[in-house]
Enzyme design. Sequence first.
Site, PDB file in Angstrom:
ATOM      1  N   ARG A  81       0.977  14.480  13.236  1.00  0.00           N
ATOM      2  CA  ARG A  81       1.523  14.247  11.892  1.00  0.00           C
ATOM      3  C   ARG A  81       1.559  15.508  11.012  1.00  0.00           C
ATOM      4  O   ARG A  81       0.867  15.581   9.988  1.00  0.00           O
ATOM      5  CB  ARG A  81       0.754  13.115  11.197  1.00  0.00           C
ATOM      6  CG  ARG A  81       0.908  11.798  11.930  1.00  0.00           C
ATOM      7  CD  ARG A  81       0.155  10.687  11.269  1.00  0.00           C
ATOM      8  NE  ARG A  81       0.863  10.083  10.165  1.00  0.00           N
ATOM      9  CZ  ARG A  81       0.339   9.148   9.375  1.00  0.00           C
ATOM     10  NH1 ARG A  81      -0.892   8.734   9.572  1.00  0.00           N
ATOM     11  NH2 ARG A  81       1.040   8.632   8.392  1.00  0.00           N
ATOM     12  N   CYS A  95      -4.416  13.000  12.577  1.00  0.00           N
ATOM     13  CA  CYS A  95      -5.169  11.754  12.434  1.00  0.00           C
ATOM     14  C   CYS A  95      -5.101  11.020  13.759  1.00  0.00           C
ATOM     15  O   CYS A  95      -4.418  11.466  14.675  1.00  0.00           O
ATOM     16  CB  CYS A  95      -4.633  10.909  11.292  1.00  0.00           C
ATOM     17  SG  CYS A  95      -3.047  10.193  11.648  1.00  0.00           S
ATOM     18  N   LYS A 138       0.838  -1.209   0.000  1.00  0.00           N
ATOM     19  CA  LYS A 138       0.000   0.000   0.000  1.00  0.00           C
ATOM     20  C   LYS A 138       0.868   1.252   0.000  1.00  0.00           C
ATOM     21  O   LYS A 138       0.686   2.160  -0.805  1.00  0.00           O
ATOM     22  CB  LYS A 138      -0.898   0.005   1.251  1.00  0.00           C
ATOM     23  CG  LYS A 138      -1.545   1.350   1.539  1.00  0.00           C
ATOM     24  CD  LYS A 138      -2.404   1.334   2.799  1.00  0.00           C
ATOM     25  CE  LYS A 138      -1.686   1.475   4.104  1.00  0.00           C
ATOM     26  NZ  LYS A 138      -1.374   2.866   4.515  1.00  0.00           N
ATOM     27  N   ASN A 139       1.832   1.292   0.939  1.00  0.00           N
ATOM     28  CA  ASN A 139       2.576   2.541   1.110  1.00  0.00           C
ATOM     29  C   ASN A 139       3.564   2.802  -0.022  1.00  0.00           C
ATOM     30  O   ASN A 139       3.965   3.941  -0.228  1.00  0.00           O
ATOM     31  CB  ASN A 139       3.270   2.565   2.479  1.00  0.00           C
ATOM     32  CG  ASN A 139       2.249   2.742   3.595  1.00  0.00           C
ATOM     33  OD1 ASN A 139       1.087   3.093   3.334  1.00  0.00           O
ATOM     34  ND2 ASN A 139       2.653   2.479   4.827  1.00  0.00           N
ATOM     35  N   ASP A 162       4.390   0.165  12.112  1.00  0.00           N
ATOM     36  CA  ASP A 162       3.159  -0.392  11.537  1.00  0.00           C
ATOM     37  C   ASP A 162       2.931  -1.859  11.925  1.00  0.00           C
ATOM     38  O   ASP A 162       1.916  -2.443  11.538  1.00  0.00           O
ATOM     39  CB  ASP A 162       3.183  -0.260  10.001  1.00  0.00           C
ATOM     40  CG  ASP A 162       3.087   1.180   9.546  1.00  0.00           C
ATOM     41  OD1 ASP A 162       2.694   2.034  10.355  1.00  0.00           O
ATOM     42  OD2 ASP A 162       3.411   1.463   8.375  1.00  0.00           O
TER      43      ASP A 162
HETATM   44  N1  EPU Z   1       6.637  14.197  10.869  1.00  0.00           N
HETATM   45  C1  EPU Z   1       6.742  15.535  11.160  1.00  0.00           C
HETATM   46  N2  EPU Z   1       6.786  16.422  10.119  1.00  0.00           N
HETATM   47  C2  EPU Z   1       6.698  16.026   8.825  1.00  0.00           C
HETATM   48  C3  EPU Z   1       6.583  14.646   8.525  1.00  0.00           C
HETATM   49  C4  EPU Z   1       6.561  13.761   9.580  1.00  0.00           C
HETATM   50  O1  EPU Z   1       6.835  15.927  12.322  1.00  0.00           O
HETATM   51  O2  EPU Z   1       6.717  16.881   7.926  1.00  0.00           O
HETATM   52  C5  EPU Z   1       6.627  13.215  11.982  1.00  0.00           C
HETATM   53  C6  EPU Z   1       5.345  12.391  12.035  1.00  0.00           C
HETATM   54  O3  EPU Z   1       4.326  13.067  12.736  1.00  0.00           O
HETATM   55  C7  EPU Z   1       5.828  11.128  12.709  1.00  0.00           C
HETATM   56  C8  EPU Z   1       7.270  10.967  12.202  1.00  0.00           C
HETATM   57  O4  EPU Z   1       7.634  12.258  11.710  1.00  0.00           O
HETATM   58  O5  EPU Z   1       5.845  11.320  14.096  1.00  0.00           O
HETATM   59  C9  EPU Z   1       7.467   9.964  11.072  1.00  0.00           C
HETATM   60  O6  EPU Z   1       6.488  10.170  10.078  1.00  0.00           O
HETATM   61  P1  EPU Z   1       6.711   9.815   8.542  1.00  0.00           P
HETATM   62  O7  EPU Z   1       6.728  11.086   7.774  1.00  0.00           O
HETATM   63  O8  EPU Z   1       7.875   8.901   8.424  1.00  0.00           O
HETATM   64  O9  EPU Z   1       5.382   9.040   8.243  1.00  0.00           O
HETATM   65  P2  EPU Z   1       4.448   9.163   6.974  1.00  0.00           P
HETATM   66  O10 EPU Z   1       5.257   9.314   5.754  1.00  0.00           O
HETATM   67  O11 EPU Z   1       3.360  10.145   7.242  1.00  0.00           O
HETATM   68  C10 EPU Z   1       4.473   6.599   6.424  1.00  0.00           C
HETATM   69  C11 EPU Z   1       3.436   5.524   6.277  1.00  0.00           C
HETATM   70  C12 EPU Z   1       2.866   5.182   7.650  1.00  0.00           C
HETATM   71  C13 EPU Z   1       4.011   4.714   8.540  1.00  0.00           C
HETATM   72  C14 EPU Z   1       5.090   5.806   8.619  1.00  0.00           C
HETATM   73  C15 EPU Z   1       6.309   5.386   9.428  1.00  0.00           C
HETATM   74  C16 EPU Z   1       2.571   5.985   4.069  1.00  0.00           C
HETATM   75  C17 EPU Z   1       1.437   6.401   3.223  1.00  0.00           C
HETATM   76  N3  EPU Z   1       2.387   5.984   5.399  1.00  0.00           N
HETATM   77  O12 EPU Z   1       3.779   7.728   6.976  1.00  0.00           O
HETATM   78  O13 EPU Z   1       1.958   4.105   7.444  1.00  0.00           O
HETATM   79  O14 EPU Z   1       3.530   4.426   9.830  1.00  0.00           O
HETATM   80  O15 EPU Z   1       5.524   6.154   7.276  1.00  0.00           O
HETATM   81  O16 EPU Z   1       6.890   4.255   8.898  1.00  0.00           O
HETATM   82  O17 EPU Z   1       3.624   5.622   3.558  1.00  0.00           O
HETATM   83  C18 EPU Z   1       0.142   2.703   7.922  1.00  0.00           C
HETATM   84  O18 EPU Z   1       0.328   2.163   6.827  1.00  0.00           O
HETATM   85  O19 EPU Z   1      -0.643   2.215   8.790  1.00  0.00           O
HETATM   86  C19 EPU Z   1       0.832   3.949   8.236  1.00  0.00           C
HETATM   87  C20 EPU Z   1       0.433   4.791   9.181  1.00  0.00           C
END
Ligand code: EPU
Length: 423
Positions: free
Chosen positions: A123, A118, A22-23, A309
């Site tokens: 996030r 969320c 998915k991701n 995850d």
């Molecule tokens: N964060 C910030 N600022 C940003 C971006 C992220 O503070 O601009 C923080 C987030 O709030 C979090 C941490 O950094 O505390 C890491 O977040 P990351 O950006 O790595 O997560 P994401 O890209 O939003 C993806 C997956 C998530 C998975 C995370 C961590 C996708 C679509 N989603 O999210 O998947 O948990 O990486 O591996 O790729 C899931 O599939 O259930 C899911 C939540």
Amino acid sequence: MDQIIVTGNGPLSGQIPIAGAKNACLTLMPATLLSEEPLTLTNAPRLSDIRTMTTLLQSLGAEVQSLQDGQVLAMSSHDLTSTRAEYDIVRKMRASILVLGPLLARFGHAEVSLPGGCAIGARPVDLHLKAFEAMGAELELRDGYVHAKAPVGGLRGGIVEFPFVSVGATENALMAATLAKGTTVLMNAAREPEIVDLAQCLQKMGAQIDGEGTSEITVQGVDRLGGATHRVVTDRIELGTYMLAPAICGGEVECLGGTINLLAAFCEKLDAAGISVEETPNGLKVARKGGRVSAVDVTTEPFPGFPTDLQAQMMALLCTAEGTSVLEEKIFENRFMHAPELIRMGASIDVHGGTATVKGVDHLKGAPVMATDLRASVSLILAGLAAEGETVVSRVYHLDRGYEHVVRKLEGVGAKIERVKEQ
Ligand code: EPU
């Protein structure tokens, strides 16, 4: 609304096919926006999040055809009509922010609604925005939208140093950098297999990328990208989830399509708990032959560490382990919402901030429980597989975002599980 009813039963046996990630798919789809030529993805998962991304791309004027029962996505962004991602779609899924980098890089401007928080935490998207600023973009937050503008002549290469690892910000910056003028270096970049998959697809489209899979990625911008056909990498989180089914219920299950290198840290913890994992020509065979599993401590980390995850699903296993396990959640601030539901099933869990202490109990008991997010919902199904009696999981729409055919896949290995309309 549908419910899933699980009845605890004995050991499982058989095979479970694992879908495309998915991701990975959610970042490969917006990559179509970078090029006038078609991008085709194979091994796409059939999920509601993928349908939401389809709707978003279509709202920008992209063509997205779902072929072969949804497993092939044929996309073209030849005739885009808009560079504005509307709130009504973006609010449904945070990954919508991933259209910003490609739109900005190709058209020099874009407006994308802020996705908001969320259930698992605030996030924010500040790291995404800082990366675009490092490439010369001007950003303004107005009326709930990010208004982004590239300098005259387009984005410029730059040094982007992430203060901490972000999967999404790395993906967004990587896509934008492919069309920027000059060289971009992404430092402290995420190393997840989904990033490597995206880089490989972009390379097929003609991008010049080095260092994917390490924490320093270098991108030499090119004038234009072409089309490509790309197979989506295996979903390591779906894989880990189904590996936990025989770990919890006993028996032996082969997960088709998985490799240990996608989940090395997770496999080490299974080994420490007393679960055997063996690589086969077709995937991974997981077996639990003895009695109770042993307690293990788990800390979530960016790849190659233990994935956040899989934390909820691992907790479901550890609820009935021999001894006390400590789970530390380091990625999201509010990702223990499954704990109160597992406690309803007889688990002994104490949550303090980002730490959950799980005292293993002899067995869980079926109960009505509520899914709160995607991974929490599947952890309740796993717990229900081993519990005495019937577990009724409500709000299963969360599950449809990330698991295709969950009932069929678990039934196929002997689980007693059915999906019904809520009474
Ligand atoms: N964060 C910030 N600022 C940003 C971006 C992220 O503070 O601009 C923080 C987030 O709030 C979090 C941490 O950094 O505390 C890491 O977040 P990351 O950006 O790595 O997560 P994401 O890209 O939003 C993806 C997956 C998530 C998975 C995370 C961590 C996708 C679509 N989603 O999210 O998947 O948990 O990486 O591996 O790729 C899931 O599939 O259930 C899911 C939540």
